[in-house]
Motif scaffolding. Structure first.
Motif, PDB file in Angstrom:
ATOM      1  N   THR A   1       0.821  -1.205   0.000  1.00  0.00           N
ATOM      2  CA  THR A   1       0.000   0.000   0.000  1.00  0.00           C
ATOM      3  C   THR A   1       0.855   1.254   0.000  1.00  0.00           C
ATOM      4  OG1 THR A   1      -1.744  -1.174   1.206  1.00  0.00           O
ATOM      5  CG2 THR A   1      -1.842   1.229   1.200  1.00  0.00           C
ATOM      6  N   VAL A   2       1.889   1.270   0.834  1.00  0.00           N
ATOM      7  CA  VAL A   2       2.744   2.464   0.931  1.00  0.00           C
ATOM      8  C   VAL A   2       3.579   2.641  -0.337  1.00  0.00           C
ATOM      9  CG1 VAL A   2       4.617   3.556   2.219  1.00  0.00           C
ATOM     10  CG2 VAL A   2       2.770   2.408   3.438  1.00  0.00           C
ATOM     11  N   THR A   3       4.115   1.551  -0.894  1.00  0.00           N
ATOM     12  CA  THR A   3       4.900   1.709  -2.120  1.00  0.00           C
ATOM     13  C   THR A   3       4.021   2.193  -3.278  1.00  0.00           C
ATOM     14  OG1 THR A   3       4.631  -0.669  -2.609  1.00  0.00           O
ATOM     15  CG2 THR A   3       6.673   0.012  -1.517  1.00  0.00           C
ATOM     16  N   ALA A   4       2.781   1.732  -3.361  1.00  0.00           N
ATOM     17  CA  ALA A   4       1.873   2.228  -4.404  1.00  0.00           C
ATOM     18  C   ALA A   4       1.613   3.713  -4.238  1.00  0.00           C
ATOM     19  CB  ALA A   4       0.552   1.450  -4.366  1.00  0.00           C
ATOM     20  N   ASP A   5       1.447   4.158  -2.992  1.00  0.00           N
ATOM     21  CA  ASP A   5       1.224   5.580  -2.723  1.00  0.00           C
ATOM     22  C   ASP A   5       2.462   6.396  -3.103  1.00  0.00           C
ATOM     23  OD1 ASP A   5       0.086   7.927  -1.876  1.00  0.00           O
ATOM     24  OD2 ASP A   5      -0.480   7.183   0.094  1.00  0.00           O
ATOM     25  N   VAL A   6       3.638   5.883  -2.771  1.00  0.00           N
ATOM     26  CA  VAL A   6       4.888   6.574  -3.124  1.00  0.00           C
ATOM     27  C   VAL A   6       5.007   6.727  -4.642  1.00  0.00           C
ATOM     28  CG1 VAL A   6       7.409   6.345  -3.175  1.00  0.00           C
ATOM     29  CG2 VAL A   6       6.155   5.922  -1.048  1.00  0.00           C
ATOM     30  N   ILE A   7       4.716   5.661  -5.369  1.00  0.00           N
ATOM     31  CA  ILE A   7       4.824   5.694  -6.830  1.00  0.00           C
ATOM     32  C   ILE A   7       3.853   6.710  -7.417  1.00  0.00           C
ATOM     33  CG2 ILE A   7       4.330   4.342  -8.910  1.00  0.00           C
ATOM     34  CD1 ILE A   7       5.510   1.911  -7.365  1.00  0.00           C
TER      35      ILE A   7
END
Length: 508
Positions: free
Chosen positions: A384-390
């Protein structure tokens, strides 16, 4: 000057009416893909019994979808930026449903592999479009984090719905029925999406470069195929030649993107350390997990003797953990830090995989269920956090291409994981000691051994199955150990590469 800029700022931060209802349509597409991916694992023993694929064909059935979707995601994400993300989502969903029927009625291993490949073409349109539309629906960063969390939680819920629904269908109907459950979801998505989804695209996209599309497809498939063949048969020259062709195509693809005025993928995105770190973390995490996920259903059914429905229920803790973690991941990343949440989640998954190296034929469910719960929680926080970062690292005009990079990492990791870790399981399994007269098909897969046992004398069949199951579990333990090592190493890398990375707190 001030008066001309102010309306644009207001428009950018405006909260679009109906955005949450539109999100509910987008998550149906995610559910569609997640359910399809999980039911295949449950159906594998039945497909093996009915279509009688070889061990290699069985792996192709499992990973050709990921091969094709990984090769086309960037192209389809860029196409969505050009022609409209709503349009490509609805067309892709319609095709996905139609091709699911072809999967359901496949009569040979070759036709099944073709059907899975075509499904990959349709699937490549769905995931980038959903994330890109979220980026354009939610301008407020905190709302976007929650929307991404719901998006990820739905994908995780699909991994729970898929096995349970698939298990029920497998106990009452033929294996092809598990693919037909895509049809009602697709129908609702298309009919509601036409009304509720807003269209969005890049206002100045440039032409869609077909040469880049071909290079991307050839490059990804060539490299992944070479890895798969090398893991299965060693470094033979045909596989090396295909791998070299794929690497050359990818090199040409990158060089071409740097020279095109309107590239399929803006390579400058990778200059952002947070973007690159998030993409790499996703790829390696899925690589470490996918081999286990692909073979877990076979372990539950063919080793421990559970029915399909019971096997589906047994996998629910992972989905529950991922849903719960995904919904609070954005808040946790803002309270602590991006790198703490991502690295901590990956480390938890790695430790849970290490526990699974102790699996035996009679391992009790509490150990397995607890490990799967931890896997789900860790993955939910990280993904979830990596998708938000991207999404937050790129302009909204490039949301489709950036989302496609994220999904390419996911699918490429799945393909490599099934190829490498799956080949480890298969390689260990094939060496099991079998009594004289055991059919050669028993050494191809555990499903083949179960089928062969039906035509053998009782004592020889029991001896052969005991040996085959022991070898399969040994292979699964080795694959879990490799996966644990990959995940723990990725956690360390994420800790350093995501240093200083933060999620946005205010819209702008």
């Amino acid at each position: 000057m001030t008066s001309t800029l102010q309306p644009a700022a207001v428009t950018e931060t405006e909260k679009r009416p109906g955005r949450w209802l539109a999100l509910s349509v987008l998550v149906l597409a995610v559910l569609l893909v997640a359910v399809d991916a999980t039911v295949l694992g449950l159906a594998t023993p039945y497909i093996s019994e009915d279509l009688k694929p070889s061990g290699t064909q069985l792996l192709w059935i499992g990973d050709v979808y990921s091969f094709v979707i990984a090769g086309l995601l960037v192209s389809m994400g860029s196409l969505g930026d050009r022609i409209g993300r709503k349009r490509i989502l609805l067309v892709g969903a319609t095709a996905f449903g139609a091709i699911s029927v072809l999967n359901a009625y496949a009569t040979t291993p070759e036709l099944m592999i073709l059907a899975r490949a075509l499904l990959g073409v349709a699937g490549a349109t769905l995931m980038p479009a959903t994330l890109a539309l979220i980026r354009n629906l939610f301008h407020d960063p905190r709302e976007r984090s929650l929307a991404v969390g719901i998006w990820g939680a739905t994908a995780s819920a699909g991994t729970a719905v898929g096995p349970v629904a698939g298990g029920f269908l497998l106990e009452h109907f033929w294996w092809g029925s598990v693919f037909l459950i895509n049809l009602p979801v697709m129908a609702v998505l298309v009919l509601v999406g036409i009304k509720m989804l807003p269209e969005s695209k890049n206002p100045n996209p440039g032409p869609w470069d077909l040469i880049s599309v071909v290079l991307s497809l050839v490059g990804v498939i060539g490299v992944v195929y070479a890895v798969k063949e090398a893991a299965t048969h060693g470094f033979e020259w045909p596989a090396l030649a295909v791998g070299a062709l794929g690497a050359a195509a990818l090199y040409w693809f990158v060089r071409r993107q740097l020279t095109l005025p309107a590239p399929l993928l803006d390579m400058r995105l990778f200059r952002n350390r947070g973007f690159s770190a998030a993409v790499l973390a996703d790829l390696l995490t899925i690589l470490g997990l996918s081999g286990l996920v692909f073979f877990l259903s076979q372990y539950l059914q063919l080793v421990q003797g559970r029915g399909p429905f019971e096997a589906g229920l047994a996998e629910i803790p992972a989905a529950v953990g991922a849903v719960a973690a995904g919904l609070i991941a954005g808040r946790a990343a803002r309270r602590f830090s991006v790198r703490a949440v991502v690295a901590g989640g990956l480390a938890a998954v790695g430790l849970a995989l290490a526990v699974l190296t102790t699996l035996g034929q009679s391992t009790g469910y509490p150990i397995l269920g607890a490990a799967l719960l931890v896997v789900g929680i860790g993955a939910g926080f990280s993904f979830t956090v990596t998708a938000d970062v991207i999404l937050s690292s790129v302009p909204k005009e490039q949301a489709g291409a950036a989302s496609a990079v994220s999904e390419t990492a996911y699918e490429l990791g799945a393909a490599l994981g099934i190829a490498v870790l799956g080949s480890i399981v298969t390689g260990v399994y094939r060496d099991f000691a079998a009594p004289a007269g055991t059919p050669s098909g028993a050494h191809e897969s555990l499903g083949g051994a179960v089928e062969a046992a039906a035509d053998m004398p009782t004592q020889a069949a029991q001896q052969m199955l005991a040996s085959a199951r022991e070898a399969f579990v040994s292979g699964l333990s080795v694959a879990s150990a490799v996966g644990a090592t990959v995940l723990l190493a990725t956690a360390v890398a994420a800790w350093f590469m995501l240093r200083g990375q933060r999620l946005e707190d205010v819209s702008g």
